[in-house]
Design a protein around this motif. Structure first.
Motif, short mmCIF file in Angstrom:
data_model
loop_
_atom_site.label_atom_id
_atom_site.label_comp_id
_atom_site.label_asym_id
_atom_site.label_seq_id
_atom_site.Cartn_x
_atom_site.Cartn_y
_atom_site.Cartn_z
N ILE A 192 39.49 16.31 54.15
CA ILE A 192 38.40 16.03 55.08
C ILE A 192 38.09 17.27 55.91
O ILE A 192 36.93 17.61 56.16
N THR A 193 39.15 17.97 56.36
CA THR A 193 39.03 19.24 57.05
C THR A 193 40.09 20.17 56.50
O THR A 193 40.80 19.82 55.54
N GLU A 194 40.25 21.35 57.09
CA GLU A 194 41.28 22.27 56.66
C GLU A 194 42.68 21.69 56.85
O GLU A 194 43.61 22.05 56.14
N ARG A 195 42.83 20.77 57.82
CA ARG A 195 44.16 20.23 58.13
C ARG A 195 44.35 18.78 57.72
O ARG A 195 45.48 18.33 57.55
N TRP A 196 43.26 18.01 57.58
CA TRP A 196 43.38 16.58 57.30
C TRP A 196 43.11 16.30 55.82
O TRP A 196 42.10 16.75 55.27
N THR A 197 44.03 15.52 55.19
CA THR A 197 43.89 15.12 53.79
C THR A 197 44.08 13.62 53.67
O THR A 197 45.01 13.05 54.24
N LEU A 198 43.20 12.99 52.91
CA LEU A 198 43.29 11.56 52.61
C LEU A 198 43.67 11.40 51.14
O LEU A 198 43.06 12.01 50.26
N LYS A 199 44.71 10.58 50.88
CA LYS A 199 45.18 10.34 49.52
C LYS A 199 45.19 8.84 49.23
O LYS A 199 45.44 8.03 50.13
N ALA A 200 44.93 8.49 47.96
CA ALA A 200 44.97 7.08 47.56
C ALA A 200 45.39 7.00 46.11
O ALA A 200 45.17 7.91 45.31
N SER A 201 46.02 5.89 45.76
CA SER A 201 46.43 5.67 44.36
C SER A 201 46.57 4.19 44.09
O SER A 201 46.77 3.39 45.01
N THR A 202 46.47 3.84 42.82
CA THR A 202 46.75 2.48 42.39
C THR A 202 47.38 2.52 41.00
O THR A 202 46.99 3.34 40.15
N ASP A 203 48.39 1.68 40.79
CA ASP A 203 49.04 1.53 39.48
C ASP A 203 49.02 0.05 39.11
O ASP A 203 49.36 -0.80 39.94
N LEU A 204 48.63 -0.24 37.87
CA LEU A 204 48.49 -1.62 37.42
C LEU A 204 49.31 -1.84 36.16
O LEU A 204 49.42 -0.95 35.30
N PHE A 205 49.85 -3.07 36.05
CA PHE A 205 50.61 -3.47 34.86
C PHE A 205 50.20 -4.88 34.47
O PHE A 205 50.20 -5.79 35.30
N PHE A 206 49.79 -5.05 33.23
CA PHE A 206 49.51 -6.37 32.66
C PHE A 206 50.07 -6.36 31.24
O PHE A 206 49.65 -5.54 30.42
N LEU A 207 51.03 -7.24 30.96
CA LEU A 207 51.67 -7.17 29.66
C LEU A 207 52.27 -8.52 29.30
O LEU A 207 52.74 -9.26 30.18
N GLU A 208 52.26 -8.82 28.02
CA GLU A 208 52.94 -10.02 27.52
C GLU A 208 53.55 -9.70 26.17
O GLU A 208 52.85 -9.46 25.19
N THR A 209 54.88 -9.64 26.12
CA THR A 209 55.62 -9.43 24.89
C THR A 209 56.68 -10.53 24.78
O THR A 209 56.74 -11.43 25.60
N ASP A 210 57.53 -10.43 23.76
CA ASP A 210 58.60 -11.41 23.61
C ASP A 210 59.62 -11.32 24.74
O ASP A 210 60.27 -12.30 25.08
N ASP A 211 59.75 -10.12 25.34
CA ASP A 211 60.77 -9.91 26.36
C ASP A 211 60.23 -9.94 27.79
O ASP A 211 60.89 -10.44 28.70
N VAL A 212 59.04 -9.40 28.00
CA VAL A 212 58.48 -9.25 29.35
C VAL A 212 57.05 -9.77 29.38
O VAL A 212 56.27 -9.49 28.47
N ALA A 213 56.73 -10.51 30.44
CA ALA A 213 55.35 -10.97 30.64
C ALA A 213 55.07 -10.97 32.14
O ALA A 213 55.96 -11.26 32.94
N GLY A 214 53.85 -10.63 32.48
CA GLY A 214 53.49 -10.69 33.90
C GLY A 214 52.51 -9.62 34.29
O GLY A 214 51.85 -9.00 33.47
N SER A 215 52.43 -9.39 35.61
CA SER A 215 51.47 -8.44 36.15
C SER A 215 52.04 -7.79 37.40
O SER A 215 52.95 -8.32 38.05
N ILE A 244 56.73 -11.28 37.44
CA ILE A 244 57.33 -10.83 36.19
C ILE A 244 58.30 -11.88 35.67
O ILE A 244 59.07 -12.47 36.43
N GLU A 245 58.27 -12.10 34.36
CA GLU A 245 59.26 -12.96 33.71
C GLU A 245 59.92 -12.18 32.58
O GLU A 245 59.24 -11.67 31.69
N TYR A 246 61.24 -12.08 32.65
CA TYR A 246 62.01 -11.31 31.67
C TYR A 246 62.93 -12.26 30.91
O TYR A 246 63.70 -13.01 31.51
N THR A 247 62.87 -12.22 29.60
CA THR A 247 63.70 -13.06 28.74
C THR A 247 64.73 -12.20 28.02
O THR A 247 64.38 -11.31 27.23
N GLY A 248 66.00 -12.43 28.33
CA GLY A 248 67.08 -11.70 27.68
C GLY A 248 67.57 -12.42 26.44
O GLY A 248 66.91 -13.32 25.91
#
Length: 270
Positions: A192-215, A244-248
């Motif tokens: 924003i200026t020489e001294r001020w910085t704005l940061k943002a992030s997002t991480d998403l997970f959507f999956l369904e397998t025999d072992d793991v399902a969820g978001s 999350i649902e995990y099936t062992g």
């Protein structure tokens, strides 16, 4: 949904700020390495269920109501950024923190956790640990004098460990599992200026397998003030929601976990 929309709006601002005003040759030299260390004041809410092949579906346990856990705690959090190459297009992001809880409560109902049944009115000792480690690769698709914006792929590693003990009855059960969850996301920042910085992030997970399902959705918004060329003081807000649902091989673990909070940190830049 509001937090998700807010974070995406911040990312869009990071991508566009400066792009309209700067030419393609106006590129800021950003730090090669950043390490942010701070205190994470986290509030969380969770429910867990541990099914048994022998006894069937377990009891869904609320961490506060059923197990008596304190839902607020301050822990150390570390976040790092490594930029590679002369183009500034490649970066790696990593994060780590760990939450631990312990409590003793009197059961208000009979519960089943795994292969054990803990009866009504029993004294129950509970120990819970959650360690979160993240690693992401980001390709910066847009960069200028005052901004960078990229798409990322990585892994969200959740190490979950919950143990229940009823000492008066000689009963004990524990479930420990490490869940590597592949994620996709966005990352951006704007100076924003020489001294001020704005940061943002997002991480998403959507999956369904025999072992793991969820978001899972992992969101972050932070601001930093450069005290010197190599040290910045920052504050940020983090929000994670997961189901999350995990099936062992024999049993199934179901975990719904939300945590959020403010982090205040020092960012060391090189």
């Amino acid at each position: 949904m509001f937090k998700f929309t807010l974070t995406l709006a911040a990312l869009a601002a990071a991508a566009s700020a400066g792009a309209a005003a700067q030419g393609p040759d106006s590129i800021r030299q950003r730090p090669t390495f950043e390490l942010a260390l701070g205190g994470f004041v986290t509030d969380h809410d969770a429910a867990i269920r541990f099914d048994s092949a022998a006894l069937g579906r377990g009891t869904e346990l609320d961490f506060a109501d059923d197990l008596g856990f304190d839902l607020s705690k301050t822990v150390l959090r570390a976040d790092a950024i490594l930029r590679l190459g002369d183009s500034g297009r490649h970066r790696f992001d990593a994060s780590y923190f760990r939450l631990s809880r312990a409590s003793t409560t009197v059961l208000e109902e009979t519960i089943q956790f795994g292969d054990q049944v803990f009866t009504y009115s029993a004294d129950l000792d509970s120990q819970f640990r959650l360690a979160i480690a993240k690693l992401n690769y980001t390709y910066v698709v847009s960069r200028g004098m005052n901004h960078e914006f990229g798409v990322s792929a990585g892994v969200f590693m959740a190490d979950v460990d919950l143990g229940l003990t009823a000492p008066d009855f000689g009963l004990s059960e524990r479930e420990a599992v490490t869940l590597p969850l592949p994620t996709v996301g966005l990352r951006g920042q704007t100076e924003i200026t020489e001294r001020w910085t704005l940061k943002a992030s997002t991480d998403l997970f959507f999956l369904e397998t025999d072992d793991v399902a969820g978001s899972l959705a992992d969101l972050r918004l932070s601001a930093e003030f450069a005290v010197t060329d190599h040290v910045a003081l920052g504050a940020g807000y983090y929000y994670v929601t997961s189901d999350i649902e995990y099936t062992g091989s024999r049993d199934t673990l179901s975990l719904g976990y939300d945590y959020s909070g403010l982090v205040v940190f020092l960012n060391f830049r090189m």
